[in-house]
Structure formats: C-alpha cells, structure tokens
Design a protein around this motif. Sequence first.
Motif, PDB file in Angstrom:
ATOM      1  N   ASP A 166      -4.658  24.731  45.947  1.00 52.70           N
ATOM      2  CA  ASP A 166      -4.144  24.142  47.182  1.00 52.70           C
ATOM      3  C   ASP A 166      -2.778  24.709  47.571  1.00 52.70           C
ATOM      4  O   ASP A 166      -2.486  24.894  48.753  1.00 52.70           O
ATOM      5  CB  ASP A 166      -4.080  22.606  47.066  1.00 52.70           C
ATOM      6  CG  ASP A 166      -3.366  22.117  45.811  1.00 52.70           C
ATOM      7  OD1 ASP A 166      -2.463  22.831  45.329  1.00 52.70           O
ATOM      8  OD2 ASP A 166      -3.715  21.030  45.324  1.00 52.70           O
ATOM      9  N   GLU A 167      -1.927  25.023  46.594  1.00 50.40           N
ATOM     10  CA  GLU A 167      -0.611  25.556  46.913  1.00 50.40           C
ATOM     11  C   GLU A 167      -0.690  26.950  47.514  1.00 50.40           C
ATOM     12  O   GLU A 167       0.179  27.343  48.293  1.00 50.40           O
ATOM     13  CB  GLU A 167       0.265  25.568  45.661  1.00 50.40           C
ATOM     14  CG  GLU A 167       0.649  24.173  45.183  1.00 50.40           C
ATOM     15  CD  GLU A 167       1.570  24.211  43.980  1.00 50.40           C
ATOM     16  OE1 GLU A 167       1.665  25.286  43.346  1.00 50.40           O
ATOM     17  OE2 GLU A 167       2.186  23.185  43.670  1.00 50.40           O
ATOM     18  N   GLY A 186      -1.117  26.431  50.992  1.00 52.28           N
ATOM     19  CA  GLY A 186      -0.021  25.661  51.571  1.00 52.28           C
ATOM     20  C   GLY A 186       1.323  26.303  51.355  1.00 52.28           C
ATOM     21  O   GLY A 186       1.632  27.360  51.921  1.00 52.28           O
ATOM     22  N   GLN A 187       2.145  25.692  50.485  1.00 52.58           N
ATOM     23  CA  GLN A 187       3.540  26.092  50.389  1.00 52.58           C
ATOM     24  C   GLN A 187       3.766  27.467  49.802  1.00 52.58           C
ATOM     25  O   GLN A 187       4.839  28.054  49.992  1.00 52.58           O
ATOM     26  CB  GLN A 187       4.341  25.058  49.591  1.00 52.58           C
ATOM     27  CG  GLN A 187       3.824  24.755  48.207  1.00 52.58           C
ATOM     28  CD  GLN A 187       2.949  23.522  48.182  1.00 52.58           C
ATOM     29  OE1 GLN A 187       2.070  23.362  49.026  1.00 52.58           O
ATOM     30  NE2 GLN A 187       3.185  22.638  47.228  1.00 52.58           N
ATOM     31  N   PHE A 218      -3.492  17.574  53.020  1.00 54.26           N
ATOM     32  CA  PHE A 218      -2.667  18.546  53.714  1.00 54.26           C
ATOM     33  C   PHE A 218      -2.144  17.944  55.014  1.00 54.26           C
ATOM     34  O   PHE A 218      -2.782  17.070  55.616  1.00 54.26           O
ATOM     35  CB  PHE A 218      -3.467  19.814  54.043  1.00 54.26           C
ATOM     36  CG  PHE A 218      -3.747  20.683  52.850  1.00 54.26           C
ATOM     37  CD1 PHE A 218      -3.009  21.835  52.629  1.00 54.26           C
ATOM     38  CD2 PHE A 218      -4.746  20.359  51.948  1.00 54.26           C
ATOM     39  CE1 PHE A 218      -3.259  22.639  51.535  1.00 54.26           C
ATOM     40  CE2 PHE A 218      -5.004  21.160  50.855  1.00 54.26           C
ATOM     41  CZ  PHE A 218      -4.261  22.308  50.647  1.00 54.26           C
ATOM     42  N   THR A 247       0.771  19.089  58.523  1.00 54.56           N
ATOM     43  CA  THR A 247       1.836  19.896  59.109  1.00 54.56           C
ATOM     44  C   THR A 247       2.898  18.939  59.631  1.00 54.56           C
ATOM     45  O   THR A 247       2.574  17.918  60.238  1.00 54.56           O
ATOM     46  CB  THR A 247       1.303  20.781  60.244  1.00 54.56           C
ATOM     47  OG1 THR A 247       0.321  21.680  59.715  1.00 54.56           O
ATOM     48  CG2 THR A 247       2.430  21.586  60.888  1.00 54.56           C
ATOM     49  N   ASN A 261       0.821  23.235  57.211  1.00 53.18           N
ATOM     50  CA  ASN A 261      -0.446  23.100  56.498  1.00 53.18           C
ATOM     51  C   ASN A 261      -0.204  23.060  54.988  1.00 53.18           C
ATOM     52  O   ASN A 261      -0.842  23.758  54.219  1.00 53.18           O
ATOM     53  CB  ASN A 261      -1.381  24.269  56.853  1.00 53.18           C
ATOM     54  CG  ASN A 261      -2.784  24.052  56.325  1.00 53.18           C
ATOM     55  OD1 ASN A 261      -3.353  22.974  56.468  1.00 53.18           O
ATOM     56  ND2 ASN A 261      -3.344  25.073  55.706  1.00 53.18           N
ATOM     57  N   GLU A 262       0.739  22.227  54.560  1.00 56.33           N
ATOM     58  CA  GLU A 262       1.083  22.139  53.152  1.00 56.33           C
ATOM     59  C   GLU A 262       0.547  20.860  52.531  1.00 56.33           C
ATOM     60  O   GLU A 262       0.346  19.857  53.206  1.00 56.33           O
ATOM     61  CB  GLU A 262       2.605  22.193  52.957  1.00 56.33           C
ATOM     62  CG  GLU A 262       3.192  23.540  53.282  1.00 56.33           C
ATOM     63  CD  GLU A 262       4.625  23.664  52.811  1.00 56.33           C
ATOM     64  OE1 GLU A 262       5.058  22.816  52.000  1.00 56.33           O
ATOM     65  OE2 GLU A 262       5.307  24.608  53.254  1.00 56.33           O
ATOM     66  N   LYS A 263       0.351  20.930  51.218  1.00 52.75           N
ATOM     67  CA  LYS A 263      -0.077  19.747  50.503  1.00 52.75           C
ATOM     68  C   LYS A 263       1.027  18.695  50.543  1.00 52.75           C
ATOM     69  O   LYS A 263       2.214  19.007  50.396  1.00 52.75           O
ATOM     70  CB  LYS A 263      -0.407  20.093  49.054  1.00 52.75           C
ATOM     71  CG  LYS A 263      -1.017  18.936  48.298  1.00 52.75           C
ATOM     72  CD  LYS A 263      -1.511  19.354  46.951  1.00 52.75           C
ATOM     73  CE  LYS A 263      -0.373  19.584  46.003  1.00 52.75           C
ATOM     74  NZ  LYS A 263      -0.868  19.739  44.620  1.00 52.75           N
TER      75      LYS A 263
END
Length: 917
Positions: free
Chosen positions: A661-662, A665-666, A745, A747, A764-766
Amino acid sequence: MGERTERADRTRGSSLVLEALKRWYHLPLLAIAMLFMFWVRVQSYDDFVFDDGAIRLRAVDSWYHWRTTMYTVHNWPATMPYDPWTAYPTGTYVGQFGTLFDQIIATVALIVGRGDPTQQTVFLVALLTVPALGALVVVPTYYIGARLGGRIGGLAGVVLLALFPGLFLNRTTTGMLQHHGAEVLFMSIAVLAMMVALRVAESGDSVYETIAVRDHGRFGRLVLYSVLAGLAITLYIWVWPPGIVLIGILGFFFVIELSVEFGRGGRPENLAFVGAVALGVTGALTLATMEVTRISSTNAGPLQPLLAFVVALGCAFMAWLARGWRRRGLDERYYPAAITGVIFVSIPIVALLLPELWGTIVQTVSGRLLPFGYSTTALTVQEAQPPDAFNRFVYRQYGLAFYTAMIGLAVLVARLVRTADHRSEHVLIVVWTLFLTSMAFTQIRFHYYYVVPIAVLNAYLIGWAIDRAGRIDGSRLRGIDGHQALVLLVLLTILVVPLMPPVAETTVVEAGQTTSPSRDAMFWKSSNAWLETNSPAPGAWGGADNEDELAYYGTYDVPEDRDFAYPEGSYGVMSWWDYGHLITVQAERIPHTNPFQQNASSAAAFLTADSEQRAELVLEALPAAAGGNPTTLEDGELAAIADERTAQQEDEEIRYVMIHDEMAGQKFEDITAYTDAEDDAYWSHRKVEAEVYEGTTTEAETETITAPSRNQAYADTTLSRLYHNDADGMEHYRLIHEDDQVSQFATVAVSYDSGESWQPLFLNEKVTAHVRETVSDLQEDPEASVAVYDVHQRPSVKTYERVEGARLTGSVDAPEGSIVTAEVDLTTTQYDRTFTYTQTARVDENGEFAMRVPYATEEDRGVEEGYTDSDVAADGRYRVSVEDESAEEDVFGNQDEFVGTAEVPESAIYDDETVEV
C-alpha cells in the motif's frame, strides 16, 4: 594487649576498606549504569517473543542481519561471501553485513546452544546482544570522559549517556538487529586506545633515543599500546567496513598534531611512531581479511588497508621530514606549509592515476561526511537526510547537553592553544568531535555516534568547572569542598533535568517502552508466508530440479563479474527496495531490489512504466542491463538490449510482482525520484466531491471543489494498474493473492484562501496516525480549510504472477474494427472479494480476432509441477461479446447477449497456448 591489637586490626581493616572504596567506587556505579541501560533497552522484549516462534524485528536491515547471522551459525566462523538470494538476477556481495557483529551473535548463540542452537535460541540471543552492546558503551565513554574530566566527570558523562532518549537508544533496543551499537562501542574503544597510546608516546623520551640506548622496556611499552590501538581500529572496521572514516579522521589528526608538535619544539617522531605502527597493524589485518578486490567503502576490499597504509606511511614521512628539517636548521614555521603542499600536489596525482579510488573517496565525503553533494535518490532514505528544525532536534536528542558540550569543546580548544596545557589526546578528541559533528548534521543516522562525544565533552566541562571552583584534582572523591559540590550540583541539574520527567518530552524509559516489531514486516508476513508455500522453490520453476543449487544457507564464491549464474528454474520477485529483505527472509524468495538500493532504478522503471509493453521490455532487458537505469532508455533501446541476452540471461525471469500500500501511496514520489519525472507529473487539479472542514469546525460539509488529485499519468503506471485495477486489461499479469489486512486511502488538501485554491498534503495515501494528526492539527487553525476526498480501501499487499498468457482466438460475423470483449469473474479466497477481468481486441478484415489473457478458468498445475497455486479462482468461463463502435447498439441487437465462451486451463497461460472461443 589483645584488645589494642584487635582495635588496631579493625582500624587497619577499616582503612583498607575506605582506601578500596576511594579507589574503586566508580566500578559499582558503572555496573549500575550498564544494568540500567540494558533494562531500558529490553523493556519491550515480550513484544518480540511470542509462543508461535515467529521472528519479529525492527527496521528492514535487521532482517538481513538475521540472514547473515544464521548463515554464520550454519557455517561458523565464516561469514557470507556472496548472496544470490537478493538483487536478482546478479546476486550481491554485501560487505557491511555478515561482519564481526554477526559473528559475535552467532558465537554466543553457539555457546548457549552447545554447538547446535535452534533458530529460537539464536533469535533470543540476537534480541539481547544488541542492548548489551549498547550498555557496554558505558565503559569507553567513562574512561574517555575520565581522561578528560576526572572520575567525577567521567561518571557524569555516563549518566548523560544513560539518559539520552535519541537515536543511540533507538538503534540499540531489543529487536533492532543492526550493527549501530557495535559501531559506537568499537569506535569508542579505538579512540580510547589511541588516546592511551598517544599519552604513552608523550610521556617517554624520543623514540630515536630510546632505540639508540636500547631501552627495550620503554620501547616495548610504546609498541604494545600502539599495536593495541591498531587492533582496536581493526575491530571497528571489521564491524563496519565503511569505518574507514575513522582512518580518515586519524589521518587528519596526525597531519595537524605532528605539525603542531614540531612547531612547538616537541618530539613528533613519538606520535608518528604511534600512527605508523597502529595504522600499519590495521592495514596488515584488513589486508589479511580482504574479501574482494573492488574498491568500495562498503566492501571488505583494498580500500581499507590502502588508506591505513597511506596514513601509516604519511606519519613516517612526516617524522622523517621533521628530523631532516630540524637537522638542517630550517625555519620551523614553514614545515606545516610544506606538508600542506605535499597533500595538495598528491590530490590531482591520485585523481588522475587512481580515478576509481578518488571517486570512492569523493563519494564517501560528499553527503556523508560533509553536508553537500546529496543525490535526489539518497534523500529518499529518511535516515540519510539532514535534521530539520535544528534546535528542536538537538534538544529532543540531548536536552541541553549538546549546548554544554559545545561550551566544553570551546574550553578544550582554548586550553590547547595554551602551549603548556597541550596534550595530543585532547587534540584527537577535538578532531574526532568536529568530524562527527559534520557527519551528524549531514545525515540524521550518525547521531547514534554523536552521543559519545557529547557525553565526554560534558565530562570534560564538569571536571574543568570543579577544578576551577576549588583548584583541587576532580579525579579524587575526597577533597571536593562546598563550592565544588555546588558547581557539580548546578551543572548536573542543568544537564539532567531536561532529560527527566516532567520536563522531558520523552524520557529514556518511555522511549525504550515504545519500541515494537516493524509494522511493514507484520503486514508482509502473511503474504510472504503465502508465497513461500504456494510458489515453487527457486530452481524448481517449470519443473526444473535445481533447487539444491540454490541452498538458502549455501556458500557461493564471489563471481569475477559480480553476476551470479542462476540455474534453470530460478526466478526473481519485483517490488520496491524497502521490502527486499523481507522477501528474502520471510518468503525465502529472491527480490530484484533491496534496502541496499540495488536495482532501485530498474524497479522504478518497471513500476512507473506507462504501458504493459514498456514494463515487459524493462523486465526482458534486466539480465543484460543489470545495474543500469532503464528509465533513461527508449523502448527501442530496451528491445535491443533484450535481443542481446545470452541463453543464461533469457532464463533469468521475474516471475512475481508484489505491491504494498505504501508503494501506491506515500512512497510513490520516492519511486519517481529514480526517474526523470517532474514533481507534478502524476497529479493535477480536477473537480472532486470532498468532505470540507472550514476553519475550526469539526463537522464536514460535502462540496464540489477543484483540488489536486492523482491524474491519468498515475493511473497508467504499471504500479497503479496492478494495485488499484487488478491488472484489468493487462496480458501477462494475474492477481494470485491479496492480504486480508485492509488499508484505507484518501487524498487530503489544504486551502488558506477560503477554498479559492487547494494545495496537496497527501495524495492517494494510506490513512495513518500521521495523516489523522495532520488533519486534526489543521482543523484547529482558523485560517485553514481542509478537504478529504478520493477515499477508498485496498488490501495491504497484492501479489501478481507474470505469465505468458493464453491466446483467445475466434471469428465472428461482424464489421471490421468491431470490439471483441472477453470477461471473466474472479474471486480472491483470502479476502473473499469478487472482481471482473476484461480484455478487448478488434475484428480484422477476415472477421477474426485474437487477444491474450492471463487468468485461467481451470487449475491443472500447481507447486508440485513447478508452478503456482493461485489464491484467485475464476467463477465460470470467459464470456465473449462483440460491439461495433459505429453502431448505436450491439451488432447483435442486445448488449447482454454473448457470442461465445472459453475455458482456459492453466497450462495455456504458462505455455502460450491458443484457445478457440
């Protein structure tokens, strides 16, 4: 008579006890400090040890140390020479892993386990060894501090060391299976040993005179301490090969101190003798244990002995020049200028004649020793960044001790300027501190080293202040009058109170309690365990029988070209570099990239590829372009490289892709840092429906705003198509497993002009605690508006298999150009989620169509045959329909009517078979 004798005996006994107490009182205090430091560091022990016997560690590099430690347990005393279980398809030599640090743990485990320790025994030893090494730093810290500020100063320095809640504590707690604590311990021992050797050199007659009169006792003592200093330096380098930085520090020190000593009419030959012998010993021992011939600061190669010999010869040269200079009666003021001239003349000669050596030195200095020369990709590593908010950072690390240490440093320098108080070991501490200061404020990570200079400089300051207060030797317990006691109390209050509750933001005890197993490791555990069970062992892919050639703890020689010849049936796993060690250790599979950042550029090229065709070209070119940067190559160049593959390289395939997931995302911007993408290439402003928090309101209103969001360029990346779209429309990738842990997730954007313009905070980050805290803090700002949108959920880790794909072909009575669509419904067993895979093709002039699909509808192969037991099952056959884009409706008049179906066995997707619809 008897009574008087008895009283006299008692008096003598009491006197002996008192004298022993005065002489040795510091030892029980040091033991208490070590026990306290050890206890602080093992408070979270129970969080790592569970009944299931699973390995739980902190930070990604700990997992690779676990691998190299277990290798040494299996092959004691050897360390791993070359590892084909990472950096596929070349394997790697990892010089700063599998070192003395791992040997220490393995040796203790073998002793505890009586020669045959279980994995659990090794794990328990590993959990306790690192905190023990951290606690042992008390010993050199005390003795360095005591040499500077007396025993009371040394003990005060130890108190500070024990109370610092920063990076040194963080890197030496249980579960942090890394070499940092051992680095600090052995570097400090090396500095202490050099201080002792320098003092011995200063206290004796000229080494030339000693040899001339054959005073073997005095000369032998100088040789002994010089050799011990060299051994201590070697042990440090054996723990951490990049420890050549200490050789550089010593080289700088000897240039300065030998020049100063000559200028003040002293005996530079004595100090030069120490440097020549100590560094000569270091050079000989590192040469004897050299493992590779490539020059690199991270390898146990020729760089370590070469630099040691250079410094040793430099010391001998300076002593020889000083003797000749004095014999000829030359002006001593020009001696330092002559030495400086020799150094500056040598630099271009080395750069021209030994460009590889010079390049390595420059690379080591820039961005590591000095705060310049940072690379964009290096700054994606959090611990390699310089610290932000200087005052706040150092206060959280050291309280006020950093500032008092700088005062101590200034006082020490002022004392050195006065010739009568000049001591070489004090100059060494100044030079060492200045280098570590530069390192610590160049990269955050080096603050775990910095605790010792901070502690010993405070020890010096306290000893100096006590001495100034009473002009009484502060190394004695007795003789401290009221003024000195008051000074000591005030200084300790200033230093200790900021590190204690309730003043401290985080105390050392609280910091020790908050350590826990790596979150990433826990999230990856189930997916890696699944992959290990449901995929063939490396060397067994496709029915090959070569897994014995890739024994997990096997011994492999370093290939001359650093390119391991993998046997048929081997394969690699593509992911991002942060997770490579987890794949190696938890799944016992071979990642393409790893936390050494090997192959990070090629991984980024694959993950950011804007089409499946380019992604495939990147993977096909990997074996022939290993270590290169495919992001800079056009598709045609990648195809040409792929065409040049040897038969060996054609068999070296990436078979699995794992997306965390990262990564979606970040860490996505970290991935793009390895490409030529602009900062805003993957986001733009568009209309979105968002939950907007105005000012300090806690209730959100749904509004349509124009705000930053991930754009089509992001949606087109291979990473996004795999993680967010289940490989829909792709030909060679099928989802085979997704973790049952779910990540949310979102934004988040902020506006400071009442919603007229929005700036991205999280794209769009966890949603993590950090994201929630940031939103919460902004909600308290009356000037800020916060928008939250694009909220969705995804499994934590998704695993894909790369396959040839089956060819679906057929013919239909439809106009040329009509769109043929094939669909199949799929269900993930682990997550119990149903989704639909869709593939399209166009009808040609003959009414025929062909398309490639990666999902099978019936299972006929598994791990036993050398393939994958997929965790995603088809709910029926492929359904095929036709649509004419120019017509208003389906060519058959009904969108719900399909013209055919197809059953696709797994053999078809592996063997590139054709299936008729």
